[in-house]
Design an enzyme around this catalytic site. Structure first.
Site, PDB file in Angstrom:
ATOM      1  N   HIS A 171       0.849  -1.058  -0.062  1.00 31.10           N
ATOM      2  CA  HIS A 171       0.168  -0.388   0.407  1.00 31.10           C
ATOM      3  C   HIS A 171       0.617   1.079  -0.078  1.00 31.10           C
ATOM      4  O   HIS A 171       2.374   0.796   0.181  1.00 31.10           O
ATOM      5  CB  HIS A 171      -1.017  -0.253   1.071  1.00 31.10           C
ATOM      6  CG  HIS A 171      -0.112   0.026   2.430  1.00 31.10           C
ATOM      7  ND1 HIS A 171       0.474   1.258   3.090  1.00 31.10           N
ATOM      8  CD2 HIS A 171       0.121  -1.165   3.824  1.00 31.10           C
ATOM      9  CE1 HIS A 171       0.539   0.532   4.168  1.00 31.10           C
ATOM     10  NE2 HIS A 171       0.735  -0.882   4.212  1.00 31.10           N
TER      11      HIS A 171
HETATM   12  P1  TYD Z   1      -1.389  -2.153   7.300  1.00 34.18           P
HETATM   13  O1  TYD Z   1      -1.476  -1.354   7.432  1.00 34.18           O
HETATM   14  O2  TYD Z   1      -2.478  -2.757   6.344  1.00 34.18           O
HETATM   15  O3  TYD Z   1      -0.693  -3.803   7.635  1.00 34.18           O
HETATM   16  P2  TYD Z   1       0.675  -3.962   7.181  1.00 34.18           P
HETATM   17  O4  TYD Z   1       1.291  -2.394   5.814  1.00 34.18           O
HETATM   18  O5  TYD Z   1       2.109  -4.332   7.463  1.00 34.18           O
HETATM   19  O6  TYD Z   1       0.918  -5.350   6.549  1.00 34.18           O
HETATM   20  O7  TYD Z   1      -3.189  -2.667   8.745  1.00 34.18           O
HETATM   21  C1  TYD Z   1      -2.987  -4.774   8.908  1.00 34.18           C
HETATM   22  C2  TYD Z   1      -4.315  -4.019   9.919  1.00 34.18           C
HETATM   23  O8  TYD Z   1      -4.300  -3.773  10.893  1.00 34.18           O
HETATM   24  C3  TYD Z   1      -5.862  -3.550   8.969  1.00 34.18           C
HETATM   25  O9  TYD Z   1      -6.748  -4.066   9.528  1.00 34.18           O
HETATM   26  C4  TYD Z   1      -5.288  -1.847   9.762  1.00 34.18           C
HETATM   27  C5  TYD Z   1      -5.016  -2.869  11.183  1.00 34.18           C
HETATM   28  N1  TYD Z   1      -4.436  -1.819  11.950  1.00 34.18           N
HETATM   29  C6  TYD Z   1      -4.845  -0.523  12.925  1.00 34.18           C
HETATM   30  O10 TYD Z   1      -5.893  -0.523  13.300  1.00 34.18           O
HETATM   31  N2  TYD Z   1      -4.053   0.200  13.563  1.00 34.18           N
HETATM   32  C7  TYD Z   1      -2.487   0.340  13.149  1.00 34.18           C
HETATM   33  O11 TYD Z   1      -1.920   1.702  13.601  1.00 34.18           O
HETATM   34  C8  TYD Z   1      -2.160  -0.246  11.838  1.00 34.18           C
HETATM   35  C9  TYD Z   1      -0.961   0.634  11.105  1.00 34.18           C
HETATM   36  C10 TYD Z   1      -2.449  -1.256  11.191  1.00 34.18           C
END
Ligand code: TYD
Length: 144
Positions: free
Chosen positions: A58
């Site tokens: 992302h």
């Molecule tokens: P995501 O940012 O997609 O994780 P990564 O980039 O590490 O793969 O987030 C994964 C899940 O966690 C998504 O459902 C959103 C949640 N999340 C939160 O609730 N708070 C946060 O601060 C972060 C970073 C993620």
């Protein structure tokens, strides 16, 4: 410590943090707006990551982050919409600063790796580009 003239979007760079060495162990510290170029509004960390996991995938409209390998190592694949690069994070004294409009993917986590992220804003799903085509369209439009 903070470099001037940092582009406002599509930019990454490694940040060297201070370390206080001691026979009892090393100590590194991070102050918002001094060692990282924004007030720290959120901290999160990844752990118990399977070695074959892929994370990220992302970009963000406004969020700035600095990513650290507090323990172990992992790869960060970086894409500004025009150029791709990769960084292997493995030194807890070095953080990867990522500003807005950067597509990032993370993989090759070592066993027991811990990834800590300092962020400029609270979590906001509306700040994410989760579709690569939407990210590229934003880069091409110079979207703020
Ligand atoms: P995501 O940012 O997609 O994780 P990564 O980039 O590490 O793969 O987030 C994964 C899940 O966690 C998504 O459902 C959103 C949640 N999340 C939160 O609730 N708070 C946060 O601060 C972060 C970073 C993620």
């Amino acid at each position: 410590m903070i470099e001037q003239n940092t582009p406002s979007a599509g930019h990454v760079r490694l940040i060297d943090l201070p370390v206080v060495t001691d026979p009892r162990g090393d100590l590194t510290f991070i102050e918002g707006e001094r060692h990282v170029p924004f007030p720290i509004r959120r901290v999160y960390y990844l752990y118990n990551v399977p070695v074959d996991a892929e994370r990220g995938g992302h970009a963000h409209r406004d969020l700035e982050q600095v990513v650290f390998a507090l323990s172990g190592s992992f790869r960060m694949k970086i894409d500004d919409g025009k150029t791709k690069s990769e960084y292997w994070l493995r030194d807890p004294r070095k953080g990867l600063y990522i500003n807005r409009l950067i597509w990032r993917e993370m993989d090759s986590f070592s066993q027991g790796a811990v990834c800590m992220v300092l962020a400029s804003h609270p979590y906001d799903e509306n700040d994410y580009f989760r579709e690569y085509d939407d990210f590229i369209a934003a880069v091409n439009e110079g979207v703020k």
